[in-house]
Every structure is written in C-alpha cells, then in structure tokens.
Design a protein around this motif. Sequence first.
Motif, short mmCIF file in Angstrom:
data_model
loop_
_atom_site.label_atom_id
_atom_site.label_comp_id
_atom_site.label_asym_id
_atom_site.label_seq_id
_atom_site.Cartn_x
_atom_site.Cartn_y
_atom_site.Cartn_z
N PRO A 73 0.83 -1.29 0.05
CA PRO A 73 0.10 -0.02 0.10
C PRO A 73 0.82 1.30 -0.08
O PRO A 73 1.91 1.50 0.85
N VAL A 74 0.58 2.22 -0.99
CA VAL A 74 1.44 3.47 -1.16
C VAL A 74 0.62 4.67 -1.07
O VAL A 74 1.06 5.75 -0.87
N GLY A 75 -1.08 4.49 -0.85
CA GLY A 75 -1.29 5.75 -0.95
C GLY A 75 -3.04 5.37 -0.99
O GLY A 75 -3.61 4.31 -0.84
N GLU A 97 -3.68 10.85 -1.57
CA GLU A 97 -2.33 11.14 -0.71
C GLU A 97 -1.52 9.96 -0.91
O GLU A 97 -1.87 8.51 -0.93
N ILE A 98 -0.20 10.01 -0.66
CA ILE A 98 0.82 9.11 -0.64
C ILE A 98 1.32 8.96 0.54
O ILE A 98 1.49 9.93 1.25
N LEU A 107 5.17 8.29 -7.17
CA LEU A 107 4.00 7.61 -6.72
C LEU A 107 2.67 8.34 -6.71
O LEU A 107 1.61 7.72 -7.28
N GLY A 108 2.83 9.68 -6.37
CA GLY A 108 1.84 10.50 -6.57
C GLY A 108 0.94 10.93 -8.03
O GLY A 108 -0.09 10.48 -8.22
N VAL A 137 3.10 21.80 -3.86
CA VAL A 137 3.67 20.52 -4.38
C VAL A 137 2.40 19.80 -5.14
O VAL A 137 2.44 19.18 -6.30
N ALA A 138 1.13 19.80 -4.56
CA ALA A 138 -0.05 19.27 -5.26
C ALA A 138 -0.40 20.11 -6.46
O ALA A 138 -0.67 19.84 -7.31
#
Length: 158
Positions: A73-75, A97-98, A107-108, A137-138
């Motif tokens: 699981p990463v996000g 979210e990551i 990954l994002g 960042v987003a």
Amino acid sequence: MVTVTVRTMAPVEYADWQRDLAEAYADEQVTAGRWPREGAVQRALDENAAALPQGVDTPRMLVLRGVDAAGEPVGRAWVGLDHPRGAPDVAFLYDIEIVEERRGSGLGRALLAAVEEAVRQAGVGALELNVFGPNAVAISLYDSAGYVVTTQQMRKSL
C-alpha cells in the motif's frame, strides 16, 4: 516508470483513513481561515460520515487504496462519481495522498493516473478537484498532469 494500481479500501484501512483524513482536512480548513480550531476534527468526521454513509460501499463513491508493483500500500484516494455541485459527467476527487515515507518518488503521479483510469472505467468523462493555495507540491502535480484552473477563490486579510 512507477506503476500504481487501485483497489477498494479494506474496512480496517477505511477506519484508519477516516481519522487521518479528518485531521488533515480540519487542519486545512483552520489554516485557510474557514473553520475555528475548536471542534474542527469532529466537524470533518461528521461531514465525511454524511458523504460516505455506507463507508466503502457508498454508491457512486470510489474509496481506493493505491498499491505499488510489489503489492505494498502506497496511497489512498476518494472520488465521488457525481459532482457535488451537479456538474454533468464530472467526478470529484475529494482526497488523494501518498504515504509520507514514499513521497517524492513518482507515486503521486502514478496514483493520480490510476484514479483517473478508475473514473474513466466508471463511465465519467472528467475529474475535478480542489487544492488549497499553499499546497505548491500538489498544485505542481495537477498542473503537470493537465489539470486547469476552472474557478479560483481569493482572500485578503484586512
């Protein structure tokens, strides 16, 4: 190239996510000056419970867990397939979210692409989101992924 796939969030993951999401959302609302700090987390929990009355089984909602190629699981992501203001054929990304220790590795962008594909597969033609102004960042991620500003709120402290 980094790859992420999505699956429906498991019940235990959902419970943890609800608390994390409420705390983050409340903090964003307080920082933006929209809510008072007192009671903000409970208000966020209540709003999310109203939006997801059946949890991961709420119709027209995608509550997703992103996993990497190794199955880790990463996000997480949450999409409403019906826009909250009624825009036709437009889904709304409520949360993405990551996990913190995996941020900055692509990954994002991969999770966003997987979420977009899930929305396409659900038969919806566009995806909209809100991002708070200080989240550079987003904003950069969404801009580079082809999102354009459709509305903009501005405020000046007096």
